[in-house]
Design a protein around this motif. Structure first.
Motif, PDB file in Angstrom:
ATOM      1  N   PHE A  96      -0.729   4.588   3.014  1.00  0.00           N
ATOM      2  CA  PHE A  96       0.742   3.969   2.559  1.00  0.00           C
ATOM      3  C   PHE A  96       0.818   3.552   1.752  1.00  0.00           C
ATOM      4  O   PHE A  96       1.593   4.440   0.550  1.00  0.00           O
ATOM      5  CB  PHE A  96       1.020   3.319   3.572  1.00  0.00           C
ATOM      6  N   VAL A  97       0.183   2.573   1.227  1.00  0.00           N
ATOM      7  CA  VAL A  97       0.702   2.352  -0.684  1.00  0.00           C
ATOM      8  C   VAL A  97      -0.080   3.451  -1.795  1.00  0.00           C
ATOM      9  O   VAL A  97       0.677   3.983  -2.217  1.00  0.00           O
ATOM     10  CB  VAL A  97      -0.541   0.740  -0.471  1.00  0.00           C
ATOM     11  N   GLU A  98      -1.051   3.649  -0.946  1.00  0.00           N
ATOM     12  CA  GLU A  98      -1.980   4.651  -1.640  1.00  0.00           C
ATOM     13  C   GLU A  98      -0.313   6.328  -2.121  1.00  0.00           C
ATOM     14  O   GLU A  98      -0.283   6.835  -3.067  1.00  0.00           O
ATOM     15  CB  GLU A  98      -2.899   5.406  -0.799  1.00  0.00           C
ATOM     16  N   ALA A  99       0.002   6.891  -0.525  1.00  0.00           N
ATOM     17  CA  ALA A  99       1.295   7.413  -0.716  1.00  0.00           C
ATOM     18  C   ALA A  99       2.238   7.060  -1.775  1.00  0.00           C
ATOM     19  O   ALA A  99       2.852   7.941  -2.428  1.00  0.00           O
ATOM     20  CB  ALA A  99       1.844   7.971   0.128  1.00  0.00           C
ATOM     21  N   PHE A 100       2.571   5.754  -2.102  1.00  0.00           N
ATOM     22  CA  PHE A 100       3.563   5.397  -2.559  1.00  0.00           C
ATOM     23  C   PHE A 100       3.380   5.316  -4.385  1.00  0.00           C
ATOM     24  O   PHE A 100       4.081   5.315  -5.555  1.00  0.00           O
ATOM     25  CB  PHE A 100       3.933   3.678  -2.746  1.00  0.00           C
ATOM     26  N   LYS A 101       2.312   5.444  -4.763  1.00  0.00           N
ATOM     27  CA  LYS A 101       1.996   5.576  -6.214  1.00  0.00           C
ATOM     28  C   LYS A 101       2.603   5.949  -6.922  1.00  0.00           C
ATOM     29  O   LYS A 101       3.304   5.796  -8.262  1.00  0.00           O
ATOM     30  CB  LYS A 101       0.583   5.814  -6.029  1.00  0.00           C
ATOM     31  N   PRO A 102       2.823   7.560  -6.654  1.00  0.00           N
ATOM     32  CA  PRO A 102       3.670   8.972  -7.492  1.00  0.00           C
ATOM     33  C   PRO A 102       5.454   7.988  -7.775  1.00  0.00           C
ATOM     34  O   PRO A 102       6.274   8.328  -8.244  1.00  0.00           O
ATOM     35  CB  PRO A 102       4.189  10.034  -6.331  1.00  0.00           C
ATOM     36  N   PHE A 103       5.911   6.764  -6.567  1.00  0.00           N
ATOM     37  CA  PHE A 103       7.377   6.209  -6.983  1.00  0.00           C
ATOM     38  C   PHE A 103       7.282   4.881  -7.555  1.00  0.00           C
ATOM     39  O   PHE A 103       8.360   4.662  -7.229  1.00  0.00           O
ATOM     40  CB  PHE A 103       7.309   6.001  -5.740  1.00  0.00           C
ATOM     41  N   ILE A 108      13.038   2.112  -4.273  1.00  0.00           N
ATOM     42  CA  ILE A 108      12.531   2.583  -2.727  1.00  0.00           C
ATOM     43  C   ILE A 108      13.305   1.731  -2.219  1.00  0.00           C
ATOM     44  O   ILE A 108      13.580   0.483  -1.251  1.00  0.00           O
ATOM     45  CB  ILE A 108      10.704   1.755  -3.022  1.00  0.00           C
ATOM     46  N   SER A 109      13.953   2.746  -1.583  1.00  0.00           N
ATOM     47  CA  SER A 109      15.187   2.603  -0.262  1.00  0.00           C
ATOM     48  C   SER A 109      13.629   2.842   1.213  1.00  0.00           C
ATOM     49  O   SER A 109      12.984   3.080   1.593  1.00  0.00           O
ATOM     50  CB  SER A 109      15.848   3.816   0.007  1.00  0.00           C
ATOM     51  N   THR A 110      15.144   1.945   2.269  1.00  0.00           N
ATOM     52  CA  THR A 110      14.921   1.989   3.465  1.00  0.00           C
ATOM     53  C   THR A 110      13.792   3.408   4.169  1.00  0.00           C
ATOM     54  O   THR A 110      12.814   3.441   4.892  1.00  0.00           O
ATOM     55  CB  THR A 110      15.161   1.453   4.569  1.00  0.00           C
ATOM     56  N   GLU A 111      14.788   3.978   3.280  1.00  0.00           N
ATOM     57  CA  GLU A 111      14.778   5.800   4.423  1.00  0.00           C
ATOM     58  C   GLU A 111      13.427   6.643   3.393  1.00  0.00           C
ATOM     59  O   GLU A 111      12.498   7.191   4.555  1.00  0.00           O
ATOM     60  CB  GLU A 111      15.972   6.520   4.173  1.00  0.00           C
ATOM     61  N   ARG A 112      12.955   6.500   2.396  1.00  0.00           N
ATOM     62  CA  ARG A 112      12.112   6.713   1.442  1.00  0.00           C
ATOM     63  C   ARG A 112      10.887   5.858   2.490  1.00  0.00           C
ATOM     64  O   ARG A 112       9.904   7.007   2.544  1.00  0.00           O
ATOM     65  CB  ARG A 112      11.705   6.073   0.762  1.00  0.00           C
ATOM     66  N   TYR A 181       7.541  -3.718   3.792  1.00  0.00           N
ATOM     67  CA  TYR A 181       6.801  -4.381   2.815  1.00  0.00           C
ATOM     68  C   TYR A 181       7.552  -4.095   1.314  1.00  0.00           C
ATOM     69  O   TYR A 181       8.537  -3.272   1.277  1.00  0.00           O
ATOM     70  CB  TYR A 181       5.749  -2.762   3.301  1.00  0.00           C
ATOM     71  N   SER A 182       7.328  -5.317   0.820  1.00  0.00           N
ATOM     72  CA  SER A 182       7.786  -5.724  -0.913  1.00  0.00           C
ATOM     73  C   SER A 182       7.376  -4.654  -1.973  1.00  0.00           C
ATOM     74  O   SER A 182       6.817  -3.639  -1.465  1.00  0.00           O
ATOM     75  CB  SER A 182       7.729  -7.340  -0.677  1.00  0.00           C
ATOM     76  N   ARG A 183       8.022  -4.518  -2.753  1.00  0.00           N
ATOM     77  CA  ARG A 183       8.173  -3.697  -3.637  1.00  0.00           C
ATOM     78  C   ARG A 183       6.548  -4.384  -3.935  1.00  0.00           C
ATOM     79  O   ARG A 183       5.484  -3.858  -4.787  1.00  0.00           O
ATOM     80  CB  ARG A 183       9.298  -4.260  -5.149  1.00  0.00           C
TER      81      ARG A 183
END
Length: 195
Positions: A96-103, A108-112, A181-183
């Motif tokens: 999950f953390v790896e998938a967020f690297k591009p963002f 970061i919204s709850t929907e995202r 999960y927080s920022r």
């Protein structure tokens, strides 16, 4: 009589022939092949598929048999295992953390978070199928586990054995966790070393 040959994906295939008449015929052909007059087995995918169509009267191929065989083995393995293979918290969080690297620079919204969590779970659950059931199916087909699950096993089997519902419940559990999960969790900053 034993047959050994390289199959698809450079997988070594080994088969023990237990049918006496087939074993006798293969030994006869081997003897002829040594004298240079014949091949042990001389056929093609096209000739096999044409034969299957001719004897069945329907449009079918050898792949249909492999699909049925793979699906049956997968279903038997799943029934024997009982519950669907699960994803660990550490595996989910890491992916999950790896998938967020591009963002990293975006809000970061709850929907995202939910969208990414579902995509991550789909990937992780598929890998768990490959690592468990795929390892059982692959040797029977002479393929690798990934190929066996993605190409030959009919996905309806997961619904038939109740795993689709288990996967859905597990996914919703991790989606709920992902919302928390927080920022800082998603984009951890490296701590500065004290001098």
């Amino acid at each position: 009589v034993h047959l050994g040959f390289w199959g698809k994906d450079a997988v070594w295939n080994h088969a023990k022939i237990t049918d006496a008449s087939l074993a006798k015929e293969l030994l006869r052909r081997k003897a002829e092949a040594k004298s240079g007059t014949s091949q042990i087995v001389g056929t093609s995918e096209t000739s096999v598929n044409n034969y299957l169509k001719a004897v069945s009267g329907i449009e079918m191929s050898a792949k249909d048999y492999r699909n049925f065989h793979a699906t049956r083995i997968a279903q038997d393995a799943a029934v024997e295992m009982g519950n669907a293979p699960t994803v660990t918290e550490s595996a989910f969080k890491k992916a999950f953390v790896e998938a967020f690297k591009p963002f990293a620079g975006e809000k970061i919204s709850t929907e995202r978070k939910e969208e990414v969590a579902r995509a991550v779970m789909l990937t992780l659950q598929e890998q768990r199928l490959i690592d468990t059931v795929g390892e059982i199916v692959a040797p029977q087909l002479g393929h690798k586990p990934t190929e066996s699950i993605k190409t030959y096993v009919d996905p309806v089997v997961w619904e038939d054995v109740g795993w689709k519902k288990q996967f859905a419940k597990e996914t919703e559990r991790w989606v709920a966790k992902a919302r928390t999960y927080s920022r800082q969790t998603l984009f951890p900053t490296k701590k500065k070393k004290k001098s």
